[in-house]
Enzyme design. Structure first.
Site, PDB file in Angstrom:
ATOM      1  N   TYR A   1       7.050 -10.792  12.670  1.00 37.29           N
ATOM      2  CA  TYR A   1       7.083  -9.355  12.357  1.00 37.29           C
ATOM      3  C   TYR A   1       7.380  -8.556  13.624  1.00 37.29           C
ATOM      4  O   TYR A   1       8.243  -7.667  13.622  1.00 37.29           O
ATOM      5  CB  TYR A   1       5.756  -8.922  11.747  1.00 37.29           C
ATOM      6  CG  TYR A   1       5.675  -7.439  11.466  1.00 37.29           C
ATOM      7  CD1 TYR A   1       6.464  -6.857  10.484  1.00 37.29           C
ATOM      8  CD2 TYR A   1       4.819  -6.621  12.198  1.00 37.29           C
ATOM      9  CE1 TYR A   1       6.404  -5.487  10.228  1.00 37.29           C
ATOM     10  CE2 TYR A   1       4.742  -5.259  11.944  1.00 37.29           C
ATOM     11  CZ  TYR A   1       5.536  -4.693  10.970  1.00 37.29           C
ATOM     12  OH  TYR A   1       5.477  -3.345  10.719  1.00 37.29           O
ATOM     13  N   SER A  46       7.466  -0.170  14.883  1.00 36.77           N
ATOM     14  CA  SER A  46       6.023  -0.389  14.748  1.00 36.77           C
ATOM     15  C   SER A  46       5.414  -0.493  16.129  1.00 36.77           C
ATOM     16  O   SER A  46       6.111  -0.816  17.100  1.00 36.77           O
ATOM     17  CB  SER A  46       5.766  -1.689  13.970  1.00 36.77           C
ATOM     18  OG  SER A  46       4.392  -2.066  14.021  1.00 36.77           O
TER      19      SER A  46
END
Length: 248
Positions: free
Chosen positions: A157, A143
């Site tokens: 995350y 990501s």
């Protein structure tokens, strides 16, 4: 270069929606043979039916990437169906955004189990196959939050996605000159990832980010195809893709 995709056997986790589904559809259109893994059988079956209806070769196996034996069975499904595995796309992921002091420890555990251990289980299942074949390609979905820490709210995350990058780079170095490794780092891409936050503030922030920025999932599918279609002596190691308007 599409001949470098045609007839390749591609295994995709998280294949029932979003990036996984878009990638399956795109690669199938270029002649790849697709094996999809995810938890929702109805969605997997529908996608496979669509691919077969237009002449594609595809199958699926219900798979929970937090269960190592499930991921092993998914890779074995590809071998049983098509005799080999050429590309392992470790795509399954979850994004739960909340401040650290909200103590969403169960969500931290879930992100670690899916985003990190799920990738490791994919590597463990496919690496022996690749080594035996003396060829193969890992594509791990990280990501933009694995490049820049998304805080407040996305600290854990980001930690999981930084881990995916580290694992991918170490894997690349360890597997030698015949197995390729690519890490994809998407920004805001339209998918179900945006629905993973139980914290109200986190969910609202993600909703705003995606409403103002998100681009279609096939943006990532095209990047994945680019990495796969390169000649065997070309290893595209890392691709960052953001919406043009995204600041983060």
């Amino acid at each position: 270069m599409t001949n470098n995709i045609e007839n390749k056997v591609v295994v995709i986790t998280g294949g029932s929606s979003g990036l996984g589904e878009a990638t399956a559809r795109h690669l199938s259109s270029l002649g790849a043979k697709i094996i999809l893994g995810a938890r929702r059988e109805d969605k997997l079956q529908a996608i496979v039916n669509d691919l077969k209806a237009v002449g594609g070769e595809a199958d699926y196996l219900v798979t929970d990437v937090t269960i190592r034996s499930d991921v092993e069975a998914l890779v074995q499904k590809a071998i049983d169906a098509f005799g080999r595995v050429d590309v392992m796309i470790n795509n399954a992921g979850i994004m739960a955004i909340a401040p650290m002091n909200a103590l969403k420890v169960d969500e931290w555990d879930r992100m670690i189990d899916i985003n990190i251990k799920g990738v490791l289980y994919g590597v463990a299942a496919a690496l022996p196959v690749f080594e035996k074949q003396e060829s193969g390609h890992f594509i791990n979905i990280s990501s933009i939050a694995g490049v820049k820490v998304f805080s407040p709210g996305g600290t854990v995350y980001s930690g999981t996605k930084f881990a995916v990058r580290a694992i991918s780079e170490g894997l690349r170095h360890e597997v030698g000159g015949k197995i390729r490794t690519t890490t994809i780092e998407p920004g805001a891409i339209e998918s179900e990832l945006k629905h993973g936050s139980s914290d109200q503030g986190g969910a609202a922030a993600v909703k705003e980010l995606y409403e103002n920025n998100a681009i279609p999932a096939d943006s990532i599918a095209r990047a994945i195809a680019y990495a796969i279609e390169q000649p065997a002596d070309v290893d595209v190691n890392e691709i960052i893709i953001r919406p043009t308007v995204q600041e983060f």
